[in-house]
Design an enzyme around this catalytic site. Structure first.
Site, mmCIF file in Angstrom:
data_model
loop_
_atom_site.group_PDB
_atom_site.id
_atom_site.type_symbol
_atom_site.label_atom_id
_atom_site.label_comp_id
_atom_site.label_asym_id
_atom_site.label_seq_id
_atom_site.Cartn_x
_atom_site.Cartn_y
_atom_site.Cartn_z
ATOM 1 N N SER A 1 -3.234 7.048 11.340
ATOM 2 C CA SER A 1 -3.604 7.336 12.728
ATOM 3 C C SER A 1 -4.939 6.701 13.109
ATOM 4 O O SER A 1 -5.785 6.402 12.251
ATOM 5 C CB SER A 1 -3.683 8.849 12.939
HETATM 6 N N1 SAM Z 1 -1.697 11.650 8.373
HETATM 7 C C1 SAM Z 1 -1.359 10.307 8.029
HETATM 8 C C2 SAM Z 1 -2.537 9.502 7.588
HETATM 9 O O1 SAM Z 1 -3.659 10.004 7.613
HETATM 10 O O2 SAM Z 1 -2.313 8.349 7.180
HETATM 11 C C3 SAM Z 1 -0.644 9.579 9.121
HETATM 12 C C4 SAM Z 1 0.701 10.110 9.301
HETATM 13 S S1 SAM Z 1 1.899 9.062 10.040
HETATM 14 C C5 SAM Z 1 1.368 8.982 11.697
HETATM 15 C C6 SAM Z 1 3.220 10.254 10.012
HETATM 16 C C7 SAM Z 1 3.762 10.537 8.624
HETATM 17 O O3 SAM Z 1 4.655 11.644 8.709
HETATM 18 C C8 SAM Z 1 4.562 9.380 8.056
HETATM 19 O O4 SAM Z 1 4.060 9.029 6.800
HETATM 20 C C9 SAM Z 1 5.979 9.950 7.939
HETATM 21 O O5 SAM Z 1 6.716 9.424 6.862
HETATM 22 C C10 SAM Z 1 5.696 11.427 7.789
HETATM 23 N N2 SAM Z 1 6.811 12.313 8.154
HETATM 24 C C11 SAM Z 1 7.715 12.152 9.142
HETATM 25 N N3 SAM Z 1 8.572 13.183 9.157
HETATM 26 C C12 SAM Z 1 8.207 14.015 8.159
HETATM 27 C C13 SAM Z 1 8.710 15.252 7.679
HETATM 28 N N4 SAM Z 1 9.777 15.842 8.207
HETATM 29 N N5 SAM Z 1 8.079 15.833 6.629
HETATM 30 C C14 SAM Z 1 6.984 15.250 6.069
HETATM 31 N N6 SAM Z 1 6.477 14.082 6.479
HETATM 32 C C15 SAM Z 1 7.077 13.464 7.516
#
Ligand code: SAM
Length: 215
Positions: free
Chosen positions: A66
């Protein structure tokens, strides 16, 4: 150091002044965490030059780390003081988890995509974030065994509503921060008071969608 080498620490301090302090983030614990966590370590090597830019960056598998300001804003909304147990849904690169871990006592973080989880866990271990516990799974279900949480941050967007399991795992007085919506989402802050959940709209954001079966 030769003149064309950039010092990540000075870039990071400048990032905090220009993108975070300038936009109104005031919590000293959040500012200190943002000045401390080496963001460039969480970015793919070929994109490190861009690590402190004012935007999200790709981390592979269609996912992103992000934008720095959004990480700071979500952390400030969590109102952490040091003793908290925090759940993050969407580990991604591990960067947001590290920022949370600079302030809170324990951070539990769940990632859906295995290679991302493995890479993030390795980065967090290499940087000695011992109070972060990463796990592979569907974060929409939360982490029942470790609940309740003083704060929950959801870093991928459910299309319609915040999953009920996450609301159930919030401690009384706890804060949950999550984007909700389609392509453009509303970042929402939910505060639990007993059986009541007070919701406040914060700002429009763009996150990747929360993965898993339809809500
Ligand atoms: N917080 C992260 C960082 O600091 O890099 C950025 C997160 S990215 C915007 C969103 C993340 O959520 C992705 O890695 C994605 O694979 C994960 N994600 C999506 N759906 C999910 C779920 N149901 N459970 C866990 N993780 C999930």
């Amino acid at each position: 150091m030769t003149t064309d080498m950039v010092d990540p620490r000075s870039e990071r301090l400048e990032m905090v002044e220009r993108q975070i302090v300038a936009r109104g983030i005031r919590d000293p614990l959040v500012l200190s965490a943002m000045r401390t966590v080496p963001r460039h370590e969480f970015v793919p090597e070929d994109l490190r030059d861009l690590a402190h830019d004012d935007r999200p960056l790709p981390i592979g598998h269609g996912q992103t780390i992000s934008q720095p300001y959004i990480v700071a804003l979500m952390t400030e909304l969590a109102e952490l003081r040091g003793e908290e147990s925090v759940l993050e849904v969407g580990t991604g690169s591990g960067y947001q988890a590290a920022v949370l871990a600079e302030i809170a006592a324990r951070v539990y973080t769940i990632e859906f995509v295995e290679p991302l989880l493995r890479a993030a866990a390795a980065t967090l271990a290499r940087l000695h974030y011992r109070n972060v516990v990463p796990r592979l799974g569907d974060g929409r279900l939360g982490w029942k065994e470790m609940a309740p949480f003083d704060a929950i941050l959801v870093t991928a967007a459910p299309a319609y509503r915040i999953p009920q399991d996450l609301l159930d795992q919030l401690a009384d007085g706890g804060r949950l921060v999550a984007p909700v919506g389609g392509e453009v989402q509303m970042l929402s802050l939910v505060r639990r008071r007993g059986r009541t959940f007070e919701r406040r709209d914060i700002t429009a954001v763009r996150f990747v969608p929360l993965l898993g079966a339809a809500e």
